[in-house]
Design an enzyme around this catalytic site. Structure first.
Site, short mmCIF file in Angstrom:
data_model
loop_
_atom_site.label_atom_id
_atom_site.label_comp_id
_atom_site.label_asym_id
_atom_site.label_seq_id
_atom_site.Cartn_x
_atom_site.Cartn_y
_atom_site.Cartn_z
N ALA A 126 57.36 11.25 20.50
CA ALA A 126 56.34 10.20 20.48
C ALA A 126 55.02 10.69 21.06
O ALA A 126 54.80 10.64 22.27
CB ALA A 126 56.85 8.97 21.23
N PRO A 130 48.05 4.31 18.34
CA PRO A 130 47.28 3.55 17.34
C PRO A 130 45.86 4.11 17.16
O PRO A 130 45.33 4.11 16.06
CB PRO A 130 47.24 2.14 17.93
CG PRO A 130 48.47 2.06 18.78
CD PRO A 130 48.70 3.44 19.33
N GLY A 133 45.56 10.15 16.43
CA GLY A 133 46.57 10.86 15.64
C GLY A 133 46.21 12.33 15.58
O GLY A 133 46.74 13.17 16.30
N ARG A 275 63.42 15.79 -23.86
CA ARG A 275 62.50 14.86 -24.52
C ARG A 275 61.77 15.54 -25.69
O ARG A 275 61.23 16.64 -25.53
CB ARG A 275 61.48 14.39 -23.48
CG ARG A 275 60.42 13.45 -24.01
CD ARG A 275 60.97 12.07 -24.22
NE ARG A 275 59.92 11.13 -24.59
CZ ARG A 275 60.16 9.88 -24.96
NH1 ARG A 275 61.40 9.42 -24.96
NH2 ARG A 275 59.17 9.08 -25.29
N GLU A 371 52.66 15.56 11.27
CA GLU A 371 52.65 16.82 12.04
C GLU A 371 51.34 17.59 11.79
O GLU A 371 51.30 18.81 11.69
CB GLU A 371 53.89 17.67 11.74
CG GLU A 371 55.14 16.94 12.19
CD GLU A 371 56.25 17.81 12.75
OE1 GLU A 371 56.00 18.97 13.07
OE2 GLU A 371 57.37 17.28 12.88
#
Ligand SMILES: Cc1cc2nc3c(=O)[nH]c(=O)nc-3n(C[C@H](O)[C@H](O)[C@H](O)COP(=O)(O)OP(=O)(O)OC[C@H]3O[C@@H](n4cnc5c(N)ncnc54)[C@H](O)[C@@H]3O)c2cc1C
Length: 388
Positions: A126, A130, A133, A275, A371
């Site tokens: 963690a 908010p 990042g 196809r 990450e």
């Protein structure tokens, strides 16, 4: 491609066992789990039994004692079957890797060994919040000392395994009192916060575009008391721990993208042979052949960069920031191109749930974000190149 690569006996063994497990246990229900947003609890404990939650962790600590190359091979196979299970496995290995390198003997006995033995369920890493990042060092969660404990306050965002984790490896900033606190890594410390801690709320689960059978949640901490013995490594040295974990974590995400690409290419080739349009199979149309050729080239370049980053690690490099970032940047961007081309080959059928390419397309997108986004990988690579 990997089949032609010179692999050591142990690497081949881990690769083959992961491939068998992926084929027999992970793949069959992957689409159903995705539709039902169902977390693979059973698979997590089976991954533990196979030694795949701590592939690189030394045997004395309960891990498999294998190398980074073996980890890349294993995670690519799990991801080929189900990218959601792969991210759950990747985060578990990230947590195990950090504990094996930075935790005390007591801490290893308390969390690492039972976790790797499959007695604890998942764990989380963690770091993101908010409002931070990419700029993870700007995190605002605080830790204030009170007697023989730390009192933690703040929120974490986007935490993989967040709802189900038996413990969280959580990064907070040690401060003297309430904020705001200056940005920068000063004071950031790594704590183990156990499930059920008073004041810990493992918030609402996110409804995601892809990776729907993985779990992503917010964590809210209000006056959570964490014993001082739960500090991993030294107080104030947590950011270096997080970055060193991400060096290996990013190779894992590159490998997750390899698995998605392998699966997408196989689906595209199969469909192109079946196809027909304008009187012949799509596979006989040159435009389709070019899409397949470009995709295979993207995939093999991604393998080379990812195996190279893993090999640097296996040769004993302490940090592999540039190689890890180049592997993640190229492999995840290539993955985006490959799933897009293979979906295009499917035409309208690529846009509906009936064909696996639809899930692969959705699952691929986040590999360029978590990450460290592609932009962050470029920042890391440029910084390393321009330093000195
Ligand atoms: C499904 C999922 C699972 C996740 N799991 C975890 C987890 O287990 N643990 C955890 O800690 N985090 C986790 N994350 C968080 C993830 O690592 C962050 O989302 C990621 O680092 C980006 O941060 P952000 O979302 O805040 O975007 P921001 O940092 O707000 O960035 C927004 C955009 O701006 C760009 N940008 C930012 N700065 C720059 C710059 N200097 N130059 C150029 N461009 C820039 C970014 O590249 C991005 O495109 C997860 C995220 C998702 C979606």
């Amino acid at each position: 491609m990997i089949a032609d690569f010179p692999l050591a006996e142990e690497q081949r063994f881990i690769w083959e066992s992961a491939a068998r497990f992926a084929r027999d246990r992970v793949a069959p229900d992957a689409a159903k789990r995705d539709r039902e947003h169902r977390f693979p609890f059973d698979l997590v404990s089976e991954l533990a039994q196979l030694g795949l939650l701590g592939v690189k962790v030394q045997v004395e600590d309960g891990g498999s004692g294998a190398d980074m190359t073996s980890y890349v091979l294993a995670i690519s196979e799990i991801s080929r079957a189900c990218a959601s299970t792969a991210v759950t496995m990747a985060v578990s290995n990230l947590v195990a890797d950090i504990l094996s390198r930075f935790a005390s003997l007591d801490q290893k006995q308390r969390w690492l060994e039972p976790f790797l033995a499959g007695r604890m369920g998942p764990a989380s890493f963690a770091l993101s919040e908010p409002s931070s990042g990419s700029d993870a060092a700007a995190l605002q969660m605080t830790a204030v000392r009170d007697g023989d404990a730390w009192v933690l306050n703040g929120s974490k965002q986007w935490i993989t395994n967040g709802t189900h984790a038996s413990f969280h490896l959580l990064f907070a900033r040690v401060v003297d009192g309430p904020g705001p606190h200056p940005p920068g890594s000063k004071g950031i410390t790594c704590f183990v916060v156990e499930r059920g801690a008073k004041g810990l709320d493992a918030g609402t689960e996110e409804r995601k575009m892809g990776l729907r059978s993985s779990n992503t949640a917010q964590l809210h901490l209000t006056d959570v008391r964490v014993p001082a013995v739960n500090v991993v490594g030294e107080v104030g040295k947590g950011y270096a721990i997080a970055l060193s974990g991400l060096d290996t974590g990013r190779i894992g995400i590159a490998a997750q993208a390899l698995g998605i690409m392998e699966a997408a290419l196989a689906e595209g080739v199969r469909y192109a042979k079946e196809r027909k349009a304008f009187g012949k199979a799509l596979a006989e149309q040159q435009a389709t052949q070019f899409a397949i050729a470009d995709s295979r080239t993207d995939l093999e370049q991604s393998w080379l960069l990812t195996l190279r980053a893993a090999a640097d690690r296996d040769r004993g490099a302490e940090r592999t920031a540039k190689a890890s970032s180049m592997a993640k940047l190229f492999s995840t961007e290539a993955c985006g191109r490959v799933v897009d081309r293979m979906l295009q080959i499917h035409g309208g059928y690529g846009y509906v749930e009936d064909y696996p390419i639809e899930r692969l397309y959705r699952d691929a997108r986040v590999t360029r974000i978590y990450e460290g986004t592609s932009e962050v990988q470029r920042i890391v690579i440029a910084r390393e190149l321009l330093a000195g």
